[in-house]
Design a protein around this motif. Sequence first.
Motif, PDB file in Angstrom:
ATOM      1  N   ARG A  36       8.762  58.370  54.301  1.00  0.00           N
ATOM      2  CA  ARG A  36       9.119  56.958  54.152  1.00  0.00           C
ATOM      3  C   ARG A  36      10.354  56.682  54.985  1.00  0.00           C
ATOM      4  NH1 ARG A  36       9.188  53.446  48.612  1.00  0.00           N
ATOM      5  NH2 ARG A  36       8.984  51.428  49.666  1.00  0.00           N
ATOM      6  N   ARG A  43      13.421  53.515  46.331  1.00  0.00           N
ATOM      7  CA  ARG A  43      12.446  53.813  47.382  1.00  0.00           C
ATOM      8  C   ARG A  43      12.197  55.311  47.483  1.00  0.00           C
ATOM      9  NH1 ARG A  43      13.612  49.804  52.568  1.00  0.00           N
ATOM     10  NH2 ARG A  43      14.187  47.953  51.363  1.00  0.00           N
ATOM     11  N   ASN A  68       7.115  52.580  55.168  1.00  0.00           N
ATOM     12  CA  ASN A  68       7.692  51.340  55.715  1.00  0.00           C
ATOM     13  C   ASN A  68       8.213  51.637  57.107  1.00  0.00           C
ATOM     14  OD1 ASN A  68       8.942  51.355  52.563  1.00  0.00           O
ATOM     15  ND2 ASN A  68       7.655  49.638  53.146  1.00  0.00           N
ATOM     16  N   GLU A  69       7.941  50.742  58.036  1.00  0.00           N
ATOM     17  CA  GLU A  69       8.499  50.867  59.385  1.00  0.00           C
ATOM     18  C   GLU A  69       8.939  49.478  59.802  1.00  0.00           C
ATOM     19  OE1 GLU A  69       9.468  51.171  63.372  1.00  0.00           O
ATOM     20  OE2 GLU A  69       7.976  49.780  62.624  1.00  0.00           O
ATOM     21  N   SER A  70      10.177  49.356  60.261  1.00  0.00           N
ATOM     22  CA  SER A  70      10.670  48.019  60.586  1.00  0.00           C
ATOM     23  C   SER A  70      11.221  47.897  61.996  1.00  0.00           C
ATOM     24  CB  SER A  70      11.761  47.600  59.588  1.00  0.00           C
ATOM     25  OG  SER A  70      12.790  48.564  59.519  1.00  0.00           O
ATOM     26  N   GLN A  93       2.843  49.669  59.492  1.00  0.00           N
ATOM     27  CA  GLN A  93       2.927  49.660  58.044  1.00  0.00           C
ATOM     28  C   GLN A  93       1.953  50.668  57.452  1.00  0.00           C
ATOM     29  OE1 GLN A  93       5.937  48.241  57.943  1.00  0.00           O
ATOM     30  NE2 GLN A  93       5.320  47.494  55.948  1.00  0.00           N
ATOM     31  N   GLU A  94       2.385  51.863  57.300  1.00  0.00           N
ATOM     32  CA  GLU A  94       1.733  52.972  56.616  1.00  0.00           C
ATOM     33  C   GLU A  94       0.310  53.267  57.082  1.00  0.00           C
ATOM     34  OE1 GLU A  94       1.613  55.083  52.292  1.00  0.00           O
ATOM     35  OE2 GLU A  94       1.451  52.908  52.293  1.00  0.00           O
ATOM     36  N   ILE A 124       9.260  45.779  48.815  1.00  0.00           N
ATOM     37  CA  ILE A 124      10.615  46.252  49.096  1.00  0.00           C
ATOM     38  C   ILE A 124      11.610  45.128  48.838  1.00  0.00           C
ATOM     39  CG2 ILE A 124       9.850  47.963  50.777  1.00  0.00           C
ATOM     40  CD1 ILE A 124      10.746  46.066  52.980  1.00  0.00           C
TER      41      ILE A 124
END
Length: 792
Positions: free
Chosen positions: A451, A492, A718-720, A731-732, A776
């Motif tokens: 994550r 998280r 989660n990737e931002s 996103q996953e 989130i």
Amino acid sequence: MTTQFFSDAGILAAPLDALMAAAAAMRDREYGSIHTYSRKVFIPLTYLCRDVCAYCTFAKPPKAGEPVFLSRDEVLAIARAGAAAGCTEALFTLGERPELRYRAAREALAALGHETTIGYLAEMCQAVLEETGLLPHANPGTLTEEEMLRLRGGCVSQGMMLESVSPRLCAPGGPHYGSPDKHPTARLETLERAGVANIPFTTGILIGIGETREERLEALRAIDASHGRHGHIQEVIIQNFRAKDDTRMSAAPEPGFDELLWTIAAARLILAPGISVQAPPNLSAREYPRLIAAGINDWGGISPVTIDHVNPEAPWPHISALAENTALAGKILVQRLPLYPRYLFARAHWLDVKLVAPTLRCADSDGFARGEAWSPGGHAPPPAPAYLPYTRPDARLTAALNAATQGDGLGEDDIIRLFAARGAEFDAVCAAADELRRNVNGDTVSYVVNRNINYTNICYYHCKFCAFSKGKTHEDLRGPAYDLDLAEVSRRTEEAWARGATEVCMQGGIHPDYTGETYLALCRAVKEAVPQMHIHAFSPLEVRHGASTLGLSLTAYLEKLRAAGLASLPGTAAEILDDEVRAALCPDKLNTAEWFEVMQAAHEVGLRTTSTIMFGHIEQPLHWARHLRRIRAQQVKTGGFTEFVPLPFVHMEAPLYRKGGSRQGPTMREAILMHAVGRLVLNPVISNIQVSWVKLGEEGAKQCLASGANDLGGTLMNESISRAAGAAHGQELEPARMEGLIRAAGRTPRLRNTLYGDAPESQRTRAFGAAELSPIILTHPKPRLKTQAAAQ
């Protein structure tokens, strides 16, 4: 061996076969296997011309009731058709100064709001550039300095055929009689003005119109001398006269093919090596291999949309057929731009600032045409690699592949040669990398359930590529500013463990209020929540920032982080490890030596790290080579890198791209090669090559798995960072989909931990039975942090 041919006397006396062999050898030293062409549309702005050349069918007098200039709508319709057909160049062809001869031209120009043809041409070039994205190239003939500079603002290059320097041809009865713009003095002055004005320029000679061989050599020497003073000649066209009906020279003999070959070879031997030599393929009865054997390296402009308006009787070859015939001669056909690569790379000198952004949008890392709609992070499917029959890797490429496979370190030039691979050469590089991967890693593809926790997007650095950070200059970018509470970090972490993760990867912006204690607190929050969780966190920039705020050495601070639970570091903030690039890309960030200083300190205290490269923005393959060599040297020294991770630049929301300063990320070919060449150059010191499914998507990842990669990285709950830059992926990728992707690539999946051991079976069970992620929470910055962030 070939110097005997360089004098005019030597060229005139040499047998044709020997001359061609010398020219081909000179060409190969400069251009290797690459043979270029420009995919373009021809826009005949006007057929009126004040000159009356005896061989020309392009120029026509005005006819009552017929327009004498193309309208704006007509120009744009042609350009849009070209853009739809994959063209990058709009070539404006027109007669010279018709308003000085024809009242109809003057009246038409007045109705269009112009006094001169050049004024209207400049307007149309701007319209095509702005409305279609095609790059204009103008061939208006002789020009004043003022006219050249006016066109320079809307044309990436300009051109004028010198044709001949023989005054005899302007005498009564000669082909240029009555054509004031064809006098050699006027042509040579225009050639010189282009150099003074820093305009990338195309010129050439027309053979078979009554000139002698000696006069051809004189013309080539004049072109080369002007280039020697200014460096502005991109290419020289060797064009053979074609007799046409309804001209004064309709019965004149055409030059023989051997005469054309002789002139091409002479041009290659006389001209500076960096000047491309071109022969139009539609004028030579498809004798493509012999033209290449004579020394050309470029076919000029080929249009899939419009005819050759100067030689309408000679249709263009189909580009696919031209590629095959080029391959038969051992060359790889590559689409170029109207601006040649060396001029693009020196764009501050050669290109008007308004033209930089549209030109970079069309370019790949070699400065050739990008040639595809795909970009990292986008929705478009990646193109399949093009296959060209008949081509074979040359001896230099083969030697580099053999050396890399044996584990020998490669020099910069050899690495650049690998990155230049196209066609069968590309296939050979990918095959060598994949065979090496199979020998080192078998047919297993690993991945980790993890994550990302990006604890803040507030940053006081001003990296020009970053669309993630928030600060005074980033308000319009995606999402609000946030600064996570430690409770959210803990939540998280707990949720990640319950969903099968063995790692949390923590990185963020360099918040102005963060100190070394902040990063220590983040580690403690994770470990208190889940003691078994592997903490993979903090870029070298964050480590250096944390150490400096506490007045500690890097080693002392890394030891404190390790004691707080840090287990490994991401090798991010690397971008391109060459200060020439970093000075333009991230001038206030770590320099190359400082990045390696953090890596070495981490390795010395027992912390393993990844290594990365972010590519496809402003750098060139030379910088990739330097980066890889420096990564390899560090690994030889400390052995602390677990993997090499190529990160293709996602351009969509990046400030650098939005301001017109970068390319649109790497092409798919370049992305695949970065994994393949990374595997080869880093052999045997780094055994794991990771592909980012976030950047390349699932189909792109599959292509890289067939080209040396053995790892798919993390599932990323989660990737931002990539998504903030505009990526559609991130996103996953759940474990079931991850393993399905791996099996679809013909490989066997393996769930690993961060350091490439096997993940616990209990975590695998959790991962495949994971519940949906909870929403989130992005904790808003505290009022005092908002105030300070806004002040940055």
